[in-house]
Write an enzyme that holds these catalytic residues in place. Structure first.
Site, PDB file in Angstrom:
ATOM      1  N   HIS A 227       1.910   4.766  -2.755  1.00  0.00           N
ATOM      2  CA  HIS A 227       2.125   6.193  -2.490  1.00  0.00           C
ATOM      3  C   HIS A 227       3.551   6.608  -2.875  1.00  0.00           C
ATOM      4  CE1 HIS A 227      -1.689   6.625  -0.525  1.00  0.00           C
ATOM      5  NE2 HIS A 227      -1.389   5.863   0.514  1.00  0.00           N
TER       6      HIS A 227
ATOM      7  N   HIS B 238       0.838  -1.208   0.000  1.00  0.00           N
ATOM      8  CA  HIS B 238       0.000   0.000   0.000  1.00  0.00           C
ATOM      9  C   HIS B 238       0.869   1.253   0.000  1.00  0.00           C
ATOM     10  CE1 HIS B 238      -3.481   2.562   1.228  1.00  0.00           C
ATOM     11  NE2 HIS B 238      -2.537   3.229   1.881  1.00  0.00           N
ATOM     12  N   GLU B 239       1.815   1.306   0.923  1.00  0.00           N
ATOM     13  CA  GLU B 239       2.674   2.481   1.021  1.00  0.00           C
ATOM     14  C   GLU B 239       3.583   2.609  -0.195  1.00  0.00           C
ATOM     15  OE1 GLU B 239       2.086   4.665   3.146  1.00  0.00           O
ATOM     16  OE2 GLU B 239       0.787   3.504   4.486  1.00  0.00           O
TER      17      GLU B 239
END
Length: 343
Positions: free
Chosen positions: A21, A17-18
């Protein structure tokens, strides 16, 4: 062992997920100050270029710190110096990567175990489906307007929309489509209402088929998450049905113990299936337009794109702080429920 597997699985999903980003930030020339796994005090870390990579004490959660909350920082490479569209792509990157990971997991699962096509193998005697003229070999295409690509789609809809009977089922026979009004009934030998149609054999679609049906399976998990949230909002499910980190560890332990006797491959596939549920949930929930979540930040960026003017940072900050406080209260309640379920 279940605790270790749960931490590894959850950590991998959070990192992915990170990473969404992080990669979108780098693509848009945004400086990333810190990339962390976990919460709380830093255990170990290393500065690589402009980014400090670290692992923190509590093995749940993570962060990709880009200075997005520092509204006064308009220096080159800062988050707030970039266009609203660049910032939107960075915020959306995390949830999108979760759904990409869900697709990868689903491709592996379907390639290894196959899927059940929405083809009727048997119509149960005395069922509403039999009365409506449905037959073995019919291909179910829709239920109440929702497309059905795999048998799981049918099962999920009838389970989460039990109050919407009779179900309008569109099915195909010899190239022609027909519609039936089917109502679940308690049949001989059953204790719960059944639709009265039985699925056929599992099919393995090959590499390209696994890619296609992997997408259908991701769509199934998206519907699963959205339907579960709808049931929570409408009161069909309660807070006691939610699970947090403690509940996840408990479920992973149960899955491991049930799959372990069948060998490592069975454990791997079961964990992959559970991981698909986790990453799809994380992706969809993070896209909800709620303060402190990625979806909440996207709402403010969309408003900025429409108004051509940023919402005052202090007002946005207050909204996100209130949302974060509410989420923390919810997490405490969920964790309390999880602990109580253990006794």
């Amino acid at each position: 062992m279940g605790i270790i597997i749960a931490i590894l699985l959850f950590s991998f999903i959070i990192i992915f997920h990170e990473l969404g980003h992080f990669l979108l930030a780098k693509k848009n020339g945004i400086r990333v100050d810190e990339f962390s796994l976990g919460l709380g005090p830093t255990l170990i870390g290393k500065q690589i270029g402009e980014t400090f990579f670290c692992i923190k004490l509590l093995p749940f959660g993570g962060a990709c710190m880009m200075g997005e909350d520092d509204a006064d920082d308009m220096s080159p490479g800062s988050f707030n110096s970039k266009s609203v569209w660049a910032r939107m792509s960075v915020i959306a990157g995390g949830p999108v990567f979760n759904l990409i990971l869900a697709w990868i997991f689903c491709m592996i699962l379907i390639g290894a175990t196959g899927y059940r096509p929405p083809v009727i193998a048997e119509v149960m005697e005395g069922s509403s489906a039999e009365e409506q003229g449905m037959q073995a070999g019919d291909v179910i295409k829709e239920v109440n307007g929702r497309n059905v690509h795999i048998w799981d789609d049918l099962n999920l809809y009838t389970l989460t929309h039990a109050d919407e009977t009779p179900f309008e089922v569109v099915y195909e026979r010899d190239g022609q489509e027909y519609t039936a009004e089917v109502e679940p009934r308690v049949l001989e030998g059953s204790e719960t209402p059944l639709l009265g149609v039985v699925s056929g054999e599992i099919e393995k679609p090959g590499i390209f088929g696994s890619m296609q049906y992997g997408l259908y399976k991701v769509k199934y998990w998206i519907h699963y998450t959205v339907d579960s949230l709808r049931m929570l909002v409408t009161g069909q499910a309660g807070l006691q049905d939610l699970s947090g980190p403690v509940g996840i560890v408990n479920v992973v332990s149960d899955v491991y113990e049930s799959a372990a006797p069948a060998g490592i491959w069975a454990v791997f596939l079961n964990m992959l299936n559970f991981g698909t549920l986790l990453t799809a949930n994380l992706g969809i929930i993070n896209l909800l337009p709620l303060p402190a979540l990625d979806g909440g930040r996207l709402v403010f960026l969309i408003i900025e794109a429409v108004r051509k003017k940023r919402v005052p940072p202090e007002k946005e900050g207050m909204v996100h702080f209130a949302g974060f406080a509410a989420l923390m209260i919810l997490m405490v309640i969920v964790m309390y429920n999880d602990i109580m379920k253990l006794f």
